[in-house]
Design a protein around this motif. Structure first.
Motif, mmCIF file in Angstrom:
data_model
loop_
_atom_site.group_PDB
_atom_site.id
_atom_site.type_symbol
_atom_site.label_atom_id
_atom_site.label_comp_id
_atom_site.label_asym_id
_atom_site.label_seq_id
_atom_site.Cartn_x
_atom_site.Cartn_y
_atom_site.Cartn_z
ATOM 1 N N ARG A 149 2.432 4.509 -1.299
ATOM 2 C CA ARG A 149 2.851 4.874 -2.054
ATOM 3 C C ARG A 149 3.900 6.482 -2.044
ATOM 4 O O ARG A 149 4.445 6.312 -1.330
ATOM 5 C CB ARG A 149 1.322 5.858 -2.726
ATOM 6 C CG ARG A 149 0.428 5.289 -2.646
ATOM 7 C CD ARG A 149 -1.275 5.973 -2.553
ATOM 8 N NE ARG A 149 -1.156 6.712 -0.993
ATOM 9 C CZ ARG A 149 -1.762 7.711 -1.314
ATOM 10 N NH1 ARG A 149 -2.355 8.327 -2.151
ATOM 11 N NH2 ARG A 149 -1.526 9.466 -0.452
ATOM 12 N N TYR A 150 4.281 6.305 -3.000
ATOM 13 C CA TYR A 150 5.288 7.815 -3.432
ATOM 14 C C TYR A 150 4.733 8.877 -2.953
ATOM 15 O O TYR A 150 6.026 9.392 -2.026
ATOM 16 C CB TYR A 150 5.085 7.500 -5.266
ATOM 17 C CG TYR A 150 6.684 8.791 -4.862
ATOM 18 C CD1 TYR A 150 8.390 8.694 -5.104
ATOM 19 C CD2 TYR A 150 6.183 10.216 -5.413
ATOM 20 C CE1 TYR A 150 8.738 9.709 -5.757
ATOM 21 C CE2 TYR A 150 7.307 11.271 -5.659
ATOM 22 C CZ TYR A 150 8.547 11.004 -5.755
ATOM 23 O OH TYR A 150 9.425 11.739 -6.295
ATOM 24 N N GLU A 167 8.600 4.370 -9.069
ATOM 25 C CA GLU A 167 8.657 3.398 -8.532
ATOM 26 C C GLU A 167 10.068 2.499 -8.241
ATOM 27 O O GLU A 167 9.215 1.807 -6.727
ATOM 28 C CB GLU A 167 8.126 2.172 -9.940
ATOM 29 C CG GLU A 167 5.918 1.912 -9.871
ATOM 30 C CD GLU A 167 5.590 2.344 -8.739
ATOM 31 O OE1 GLU A 167 5.900 1.055 -7.547
ATOM 32 O OE2 GLU A 167 4.401 1.959 -8.514
ATOM 33 N N THR A 222 10.334 4.317 -4.400
ATOM 34 C CA THR A 222 9.378 4.106 -3.689
ATOM 35 C C THR A 222 9.801 2.315 -2.877
ATOM 36 O O THR A 222 9.774 2.264 -2.239
ATOM 37 C CB THR A 222 8.247 3.363 -4.458
ATOM 38 O OG1 THR A 222 7.673 5.202 -4.666
ATOM 39 C CG2 THR A 222 6.649 3.408 -3.144
ATOM 40 N N ASN A 227 0.767 -1.299 -0.385
ATOM 41 C CA ASN A 227 0.039 0.265 0.213
ATOM 42 C C ASN A 227 0.736 1.288 -0.372
ATOM 43 O O ASN A 227 0.616 2.307 -0.289
ATOM 44 C CB ASN A 227 -0.997 0.256 0.767
ATOM 45 C CG ASN A 227 -2.313 -0.481 0.685
ATOM 46 O OD1 ASN A 227 -2.030 -0.988 0.164
ATOM 47 N ND2 ASN A 227 -2.234 -1.933 1.671
#
Length: 469
Positions: free
Chosen positions: A26-27, A132, A135, A24
């Motif tokens: 997120r950046y 991505e 992250t 879950n």
């Protein structure tokens, strides 16, 4: 985004909580200052990887790995193209090969050395964005450091290297996240990783090279475990707290010292990346405080190393097995790794040469008779006032032949979380490392690619880090 383990719920297992976080995150959940520090930690590892290509171990490693097959994944600072897992293994060797990479103090783990190669390799292969990649790197760092901290230094005492052992679980979640797995799959993947994680400290006995491969092998284990889980392979559920879970199986009686709450405490709110220390010296972090103390004593007016009668080094009790024993090899290093993990050698180098850098761990340097004579004068004792593992403390007490006593204490190791190197310091270190193998323009290009990685595809960064054939 706080994910905490509910210990009142018997079904709430650590692997499940970590899986939820990995699936879950997120950046946008990551504060910009954490993203900025993460980019600089990645830059530090990439600079070290380039510097490693200057040394024999890198080319011997590449020769072996390349023999296993070719592929389309890049190797940092080299022109080779390898399969994904082999490239991750090789890049881990390069980042960790000089023992110059970052360390999380409480976890005693070199997390970037496994998280960076895994995130870079998988994100590039899958054609994902730099955001991505970043992250995934951050989530791996947050999880690996916390899992290491649970053991309270116990893994080293038993003989396991957390960088390889714990790193495998962080890499599993990195790979699974980038593959788009859901929380259930990510939880299962950690169970599979339990049977692939490894990392023996036996290299300390004779300076073997095996430590260099631990973080890359953690990446191999992580990618393998995540991919098996994605295809429905079944792993155990109580990965960490089970009867034969990670901590009970690897710590034995020391498991009673574990604080399992640390595995999930503050996830998504408190960022352990802020507690990651960047190394100013290319050696085991446990030696740094004493090495710096010795250098500062050497700088005192009129100091003459030839007049030293006795030296005492005070170190945290928890590091003695790593950097003070066996005494024979610590006082008379047989190779680079012996020197990098030796309090006597680090102190002697500081007192005789006034420095302890890459030149001082060169094979030609560690046979210096003057340094070895001084190393033979070093005795060690447990530091009763140490704040380890928060700080890797060190104190050096030198008694001269005329009875004069000189001493210096480093209560907080330079580069540690309470005395950090700045981002500007990291850039300076990066440029020094690149200068070993590349021109200034190459350093400029790599620097720009890393610090702007959020704005480009991961594959573009991967290609920028590889040397052109």
């Amino acid at each position: 985004m706080n994910i905490a383990l509910d210990t009142s719920n018997a079904t709430q297992l650590i692997a499940g909580a970590l899986a939820e976080f990995a699936a879950n995150l997120r950046y946008e959940d990551i504060p910009e200052e954490i993203r900025e520090r993460a980019r600089h930690l990645m830059l530090d590892g990439i600079g070290i990887a380039h510097a490693s290509t200057h040394y024999d171990f890198a080319h011997r490693s590449l020769a072996a790995v390349a023999e296993l097959g070719q592929g389309d994944s890049d190797v940092i600072g080299l022109s080779a193209k390898l399969s994904l897992r082999d490239a991750v293994l090789m890049n881990g060797i390069l980042v960790h090969g000089l023992d110059f990479d970052d360390t999380h103090g409480p976890g005693i783990i070199h997390a970037t050395a496994s998280c960076l190669p895994t995130a870079l390799g998988v994100a590039a292969q899958l054609g994902l964005s730099g955001r991505e990649l970043l992250t995934a790197y951050v989530l791996g760092m947050e999880i690996g450091t916390r899992l290491g901290a649970v053991a309270k230094g116990g893994f080293h005492q038993i003989g396991f290297h957390p960088t390889g052992l714990v790193g495998a679980f962080a890499c599993t979640l990195i790979a699974g996240r980038l593959q788009g797995q859901n929380a259930a799959q990510l939880a299962m993947a950690q169970g599979i990783a339990l049977s692939t994680a490894s990392g023996s400290m036996e290299f300390l006995q004779d300076g073997a090279w095996t430590k260099r491969m631990h973080p890359g092998w953690a990446g191999v284990a992580g990618i393998t475990s995540a991919t098996l889980a994605r295809h429905g392979f079944i792993g155990p559920k109580a990965v960490y707290e089970g009867r034969f879970g990670l901590f009970k199986s690897h710590l034995g009686p020391l498991e009673e010292n574990c604080d399992y709450a640390l595995a999930t405490q503050g996830l998504g709110e408190a960022w352990e990346i802020e507690n990651v220390s960047v190394k100013p010296l290319p050696a085991c972090h446990f030696t740094h405080a004493c090495a710096d103390a010795a250098v500062l004593i050497r700088q005192q007016p009129g100091f003459d190393p030839q007049q030293i009668a006795h030296i005492k080094a005070l170190v945290p009790a928890g590091v003695i097995k790593t950097v003070c024993e066996p005494e024979q090899y610590k006082r008379q290093p047989q190779n680079t790794y012996d020197a990098q993990f030796s309090i006597p050698y680090a102190v002697a180098s500081g007192l005789v040469r006034g420095r302890f850098g890459l030149a001082e761990i060169d094979p030609a340097a560690i046979g210096d008779k003057v340094v070895l004579r001084v190393a033979g004068l070093v005795e060690y004792a447990a530091d009763p006032d140490s704040t380890f593992p928060r700080h890797y403390t060190g104190e050096v007490i030198v008694t001269m032949r005329d009875g004069t006593v000189l001493r210096h204490r480093e209560a907080i190791n330079r580069g540690g979380c309470d005395r950090p190197l700045s981002n500007a310091d990291i850039i300076a270190k990066f440029r020094e490392n690149l200068a070993l193998v590349a021109a200034n323009q190459r350093a400029d290009n790599v620097l720009q690619a890393v610090l702007q990685l959020d704005e480009a595809p991961a594959r573009e960064l991967s290609r920028a880090l590889a040397a052109r054939a």
